[in-house]
Structures are given as structure tokens and as C-alpha cells.
Design a protein around this motif. Structure first.
Motif, PDB file in Angstrom:
ATOM      1  N   ARG A 119       0.844  -1.189   0.000  1.00  0.00           N
ATOM      2  CA  ARG A 119       0.000   0.000   0.000  1.00  0.00           C
ATOM      3  C   ARG A 119       0.878   1.237   0.000  1.00  0.00           C
ATOM      4  N   LYS A 120       0.356   2.299  -0.586  1.00  0.00           N
ATOM      5  CA  LYS A 120       0.961   3.603  -0.365  1.00  0.00           C
ATOM      6  C   LYS A 120       0.756   4.012   1.084  1.00  0.00           C
ATOM      7  N   ALA A 121       1.577   4.917   1.564  1.00  0.00           N
ATOM      8  CA  ALA A 121       1.329   5.609   2.822  1.00  0.00           C
ATOM      9  C   ALA A 121       0.996   7.063   2.494  1.00  0.00           C
ATOM     10  N   TRP A 122      -0.145   7.512   2.980  1.00  0.00           N
ATOM     11  CA  TRP A 122      -0.511   8.917   2.794  1.00  0.00           C
ATOM     12  C   TRP A 122      -0.119   9.677   4.050  1.00  0.00           C
ATOM     13  N   LEU A 123       0.986  10.407   3.959  1.00  0.00           N
ATOM     14  CA  LEU A 123       1.502  11.132   5.110  1.00  0.00           C
ATOM     15  C   LEU A 123       0.651  12.351   5.428  1.00  0.00           C
ATOM     16  N   LYS A 124      -0.091  12.802   4.454  1.00  0.00           N
ATOM     17  CA  LYS A 124      -0.984  13.941   4.656  1.00  0.00           C
ATOM     18  C   LYS A 124      -2.409  13.496   4.352  1.00  0.00           C
ATOM     19  N   GLY A 125      -3.273  13.594   5.349  1.00  0.00           N
ATOM     20  CA  GLY A 125      -4.682  13.313   5.104  1.00  0.00           C
ATOM     21  C   GLY A 125      -5.217  12.029   5.690  1.00  0.00           C
ATOM     22  N   LEU A 126      -4.335  11.082   6.061  1.00  0.00           N
ATOM     23  CA  LEU A 126      -4.788   9.842   6.665  1.00  0.00           C
ATOM     24  C   LEU A 126      -4.072   9.608   7.984  1.00  0.00           C
ATOM     25  N   SER A 127      -4.790   9.063   8.946  1.00  0.00           N
ATOM     26  CA  SER A 127      -4.195   8.694  10.225  1.00  0.00           C
ATOM     27  C   SER A 127      -3.389   7.409  10.047  1.00  0.00           C
ATOM     28  N   PRO A 128      -2.506   7.083  11.008  1.00  0.00           N
ATOM     29  CA  PRO A 128      -1.784   5.809  10.923  1.00  0.00           C
ATOM     30  C   PRO A 128      -2.725   4.618  10.806  1.00  0.00           C
ATOM     31  N   LYS A 129      -3.840   4.643  11.549  1.00  0.00           N
ATOM     32  CA  LYS A 129      -4.810   3.544  11.460  1.00  0.00           C
ATOM     33  C   LYS A 129      -5.413   3.471  10.063  1.00  0.00           C
ATOM     34  N   GLU A 130      -5.791   4.612   9.514  1.00  0.00           N
ATOM     35  CA  GLU A 130      -6.365   4.626   8.167  1.00  0.00           C
ATOM     36  C   GLU A 130      -5.354   4.159   7.129  1.00  0.00           C
ATOM     37  N   ASN A 131      -4.076   4.443   7.364  1.00  0.00           N
ATOM     38  CA  ASN A 131      -3.038   4.027   6.424  1.00  0.00           C
ATOM     39  C   ASN A 131      -2.870   2.512   6.377  1.00  0.00           C
ATOM     40  N   ARG A 132      -3.407   1.812   7.371  1.00  0.00           N
ATOM     41  CA  ARG A 132      -3.339   0.356   7.356  1.00  0.00           C
ATOM     42  C   ARG A 132      -4.475  -0.262   6.543  1.00  0.00           C
ATOM     43  N   ASP A 133      -5.489   0.544   6.212  1.00  0.00           N
ATOM     44  CA  ASP A 133      -6.667  -0.025   5.552  1.00  0.00           C
ATOM     45  C   ASP A 133      -7.128   0.721   4.310  1.00  0.00           C
ATOM     46  N   VAL A 134      -7.020   2.063   4.308  1.00  0.00           N
ATOM     47  CA  VAL A 134      -7.647   2.856   3.245  1.00  0.00           C
ATOM     48  C   VAL A 134      -6.913   2.789   1.916  1.00  0.00           C
ATOM     49  N   PRO A 135      -5.603   3.008   1.855  1.00  0.00           N
ATOM     50  CA  PRO A 135      -4.935   2.936   0.546  1.00  0.00           C
ATOM     51  C   PRO A 135      -5.100   1.536  -0.051  1.00  0.00           C
ATOM     52  N   PRO A 136      -5.438   1.442  -1.313  1.00  0.00           N
ATOM     53  CA  PRO A 136      -5.666   0.125  -1.922  1.00  0.00           C
ATOM     54  C   PRO A 136      -4.395  -0.711  -1.991  1.00  0.00           C
ATOM     55  N   LEU A 137      -4.578  -2.008  -1.862  1.00  0.00           N
ATOM     56  CA  LEU A 137      -3.465  -2.942  -1.985  1.00  0.00           C
ATOM     57  C   LEU A 137      -3.133  -3.168  -3.457  1.00  0.00           C
ATOM     58  N   ASP A 138      -1.859  -3.292  -3.750  1.00  0.00           N
ATOM     59  CA  ASP A 138      -1.412  -3.579  -5.118  1.00  0.00           C
ATOM     60  C   ASP A 138      -0.437  -4.753  -5.074  1.00  0.00           C
ATOM     61  N   TYR A 139      -1.005  -5.939  -4.905  1.00  0.00           N
ATOM     62  CA  TYR A 139      -0.172  -7.135  -4.851  1.00  0.00           C
ATOM     63  C   TYR A 139       0.546  -7.374  -6.179  1.00  0.00           C
ATOM     64  N   ASP A 140      -0.135  -7.057  -7.280  1.00  0.00           N
ATOM     65  CA  ASP A 140       0.476  -7.310  -8.585  1.00  0.00           C
ATOM     66  C   ASP A 140       1.781  -6.531  -8.756  1.00  0.00           C
ATOM     67  N   LEU A 141       1.837  -5.330  -8.181  1.00  0.00           N
ATOM     68  CA  LEU A 141       3.066  -4.545  -8.287  1.00  0.00           C
ATOM     69  C   LEU A 141       4.215  -5.232  -7.555  1.00  0.00           C
ATOM     70  N   VAL A 142       3.930  -5.801  -6.388  1.00  0.00           N
ATOM     71  CA  VAL A 142       4.987  -6.502  -5.646  1.00  0.00           C
ATOM     72  C   VAL A 142       5.466  -7.718  -6.431  1.00  0.00           C
ATOM     73  N   HIS A 143       4.533  -8.450  -7.034  1.00  0.00           N
ATOM     74  CA  HIS A 143       4.938  -9.589  -7.866  1.00  0.00           C
ATOM     75  C   HIS A 143       5.747  -9.118  -9.077  1.00  0.00           C
ATOM     76  N   ALA A 144       5.381  -7.962  -9.620  1.00  0.00           N
ATOM     77  CA  ALA A 144       6.139  -7.406 -10.747  1.00  0.00           C
ATOM     78  C   ALA A 144       7.557  -7.039 -10.328  1.00  0.00           C
ATOM     79  N   MET A 145       7.704  -6.556  -9.086  1.00  0.00           N
ATOM     80  CA  MET A 145       9.041  -6.217  -8.598  1.00  0.00           C
ATOM     81  C   MET A 145       9.902  -7.471  -8.446  1.00  0.00           C
TER      82      MET A 145
END
Length: 346
Positions: A181-207
């Protein structure tokens, strides 16, 4: 109280092999008592400390933060910091304390971490991260690894992540865990950063496809052992499980040695409770409070008949004056014994 046989193997293990399945570093959760419990459930998985800041060790002299039991191995120390020389000294202290790996946090989005210019904000400074990795590697013999996000704020992950990985690889980092997930340093709380940004598993597999020589583990949103195994079968080197391993530790860890590592046996949480009793007794003799240990055990029977009563007995009783290990036996009496197959099907 009679000593229970301790099935935990002592001594250091192959940390790279162990990284096939790891339990994420989680602030206020993965302390030494939690890790000791998790080690009873899996002898093979790699365990991580909570993040320890380099300034606390180097400037504050808080070496007690490095305390751990020999039985916890393989266990990694996660460091937070941004000053290469200070991180190198903290890594030395961690290595001297016996940790099997030193991990640099480049993923935590909390305000406190941002104010210290480390954690996820380091995704914006790959050259600094590379300098820190090189500085730490120059001072310790154990492996130096990185845990990161796929990017922060307005960064484009498919552009920034390959650059970040190339930089740390050039500095000698051979293993990286990517929170998908991305981390949004502005606009999201630490708790929200664990759930709100969408997961991109395909990108990790691409890496992994782009950096086949890097040992890449996936973190973020993995909540079953089956899901972890699916990502391993698709070609990733490791999977790191966070909240699910804490809240449902039996589901994630009890069958991990057999299913992930092809070793050992499926663990029964009833046995784990009994084997924890001597440890609890020993820690309380050294001044620990019962609830400091049992708070990590509340999820042992998650989803099983009697789990709610187990949690209630421990939650209500562990903080009371005079509470001792016998409270666990009272709580255990509330849980229905299940056949062993119930713990291997997770």
C-alpha cells in the motif's frame, strides 16, 4: 508449579529460510512476551521486534529495549531512524545483543515517526536509505534488510519503487519486505493508512520479476495461511503477516511449520497455554504483571467454541491484584477441546 517441557528449539536458525513466513513488527504488540508466545506456535517463522528507534539506543542508552529470550530465534530487530552513522551504531548494539537480522523501517506513517524524519517518509529519500544500509552493513555481520511501502503521497509506485529497490540493492540490501500500500503522510491517520490505501499485490509480484536476485516478501492485508501460501506459490520469496497473526495467532502460525516449511508438527493451542505457564511464572517472579503477557494470548482460540469466555476471563481477571498463572487454567476450562484437524485446516 511443575515445569512443562519446553519444545522451543534454542540457537540461531537460517534467517533467510525463516523469512518465508514472518510476523510483522507492530508497535505495542510484538514485544518479547508476544514473540515468546508466537514461537511456541511456530518454531520456524521469522519474528520481529517492535520498531526501536536508533536515537533511543544511541543517545538515550535504552538498551533494555533490546532484551529478548534465546528461545525467540530466529528474531529480527527493526530500527527506526534516518541518520546513517547513528543507525550503524544502533545496528552494532542490536547485533551485539544477538539479533539475527537488522531491519530498517521505511514504512511507518505515524506523525511521531514523520517528525523524526524516518519511517515511510524515507521513501522520498532512496539515496539516504541506501547510505544508511551501507553504513549498517559496514558495522555488522548479520543481514541488513528494509521494510518499505510502495510509495507515499503523490508518488507513482510503478516509477518510484523500482528506483528505491535499485538503490538499496546497490548498497548491499538483499532482502526487502514490501507493504503493498501507499502511505498517505498527509490526510490519513496511521490507522487509516493500514486499511484505506488500496493494496497492489500485482506490483509486488512485478518487482520480484524485475529484481529476481532480491528476496522479496509481501506484507499487507494477508489474513489467512492459505492466502500466504498462494503468494509463495506465485513466486514471492516470503510473506509477512501482521494483524491476523496477532488476533488469530493459531490460525496463522499453528500449522505454519508443516504447511510453509515442511517441518515440525501442527501445534494445539491447549498445549501452548500449558507450555506458557512456566514462562509466565518466571516473568512474574521478575516483576512482570500477568496482563502484560496474557493480553497477547486473547486470540489463541479465535473462532473456536468458548473463545469469548476465554477472552472474558483473561481480560477481566489478569489485571486484578494477586492474579497469577492459575487464571489461565480457569480460562482454559471455558474452551471446548477440538480435534487436532481443526488447527491444521486454517
Amino acid at each position: 508449579m511443575a515445569e512443562q517441557e519446553n519444545p522451543i528449539k534454542q540457537g540461531k536458525s537460517d534467517v533467510v529460510r525463516a523469512a518465508r513466513l514472518s510476523v510483522a513488527p507492530m508497535m505495542d504488540w510484538t514485544d518479547r512476551h508476544c514473540r515468546y508466545l508466537h514461537r511456541f506456535l511456530s518454531q520456524e517463522a521469522l519474528l520481529y521486534t517492535e520498531m526501536v528507534t536508533a536515537p533511543a539506543l544511541v543517545r538515550g542508552g535504552a538498551l533494555h529495549l533490546l532484551d529478548h529470550s534465546p528461545e525467540e530465534h530466529p528474531v529480527a530487530l527493526q530500527l527506526g531512524g534516518s541518520e546513517p552513522t547513528e543507525l550503524a551504531r544502533a545496528a552494532e548494539l542490536g547485533s551485539a545483543a544477538g539479533y539475527d537480522e537488522i531491519n530498517l523501517n521505511c514504512g511507518c506513517p505515524s506523525d511521531r515517526v514523520q517528525s523524526g524524519a524516518f519511517g515511510a517518509i524515507l521513501m522520498q529519500s532512496p539515496d539516504l536509505v541506501a547510505e544508511a544500509v551501507a553504513a549498517m552493513r559496514a558495522k555488522v555481520g548479520v543481514e541488513v534488510t528494509v521494510k518499505c511501502r510502495i510509495g507515499v503521497d503523490t508518488q507513482e509506485p510503478r516509477e518510484i519503487l523500482p528506483v528505491f529497490l535499485e538503490k538499496i540493492r546497490a548498497a548491499g540490501c538483499q532482502r526487502v519486505t514490501i507493504h503493498a500500500r501507499k502511505a498517505w503522510l498527509k490526510g490519513l491517520s496511521p490507522k487509516e493508512n493500514r486499511d484505506v490505501p488500496p493494496l497492489d499485490y500485482d506490483l509486488v509480484h512485478a518487482m520480484k520479476a524485475a529484481f529476481p536476485d532480491l528476496h522479496i516478501s509481501l506484507n499487507g492485508g494477508i489474513d489467512t495461511l492459505d492466502t500466504a501460501l498462494d503468494h509463495l506459490e506465485r513466486g514471492l520469496d516470503g510473506v509477512m503477516v501482521g494483524r491476523a497473526a496477532y488476533h488469530q495467532p493459531t490460525d496463522i502460525l499453528a500449522a505454519a511449520d508443516v504447511r510453509v516449511f515442511g517441518a515440525g508438527a501442527v501445534r494445539d493451542p491447549f498445549d501452548v497455554v500449558m507450555q506458557m505457564l512456566p514462562y509466565i511464572e518466571s516473568q512474574m517472579a521478575q516483576g512482570a504483571r500477568l496482563h502484560q503477557i496474557t493480553r497477547h494470548m486473547l486470540g489463541l482460540f479465535a473462532g473456536r467454541p468458548g473463545a469469548r469466555a476465554w477472552r472474558r476471563v483473561l481480560s477481566e481477571g489478569a489485571s486484578r491484584p494477586g492474579a497469577g498463572p492459575e487464571l489461565l487454567l480457569q480460562a482454559l476450562a471455558q474452551v471446548q477441546q477440538l480435534p487436532q484437524s481443526a488447527f491444521s485446516a486454517s
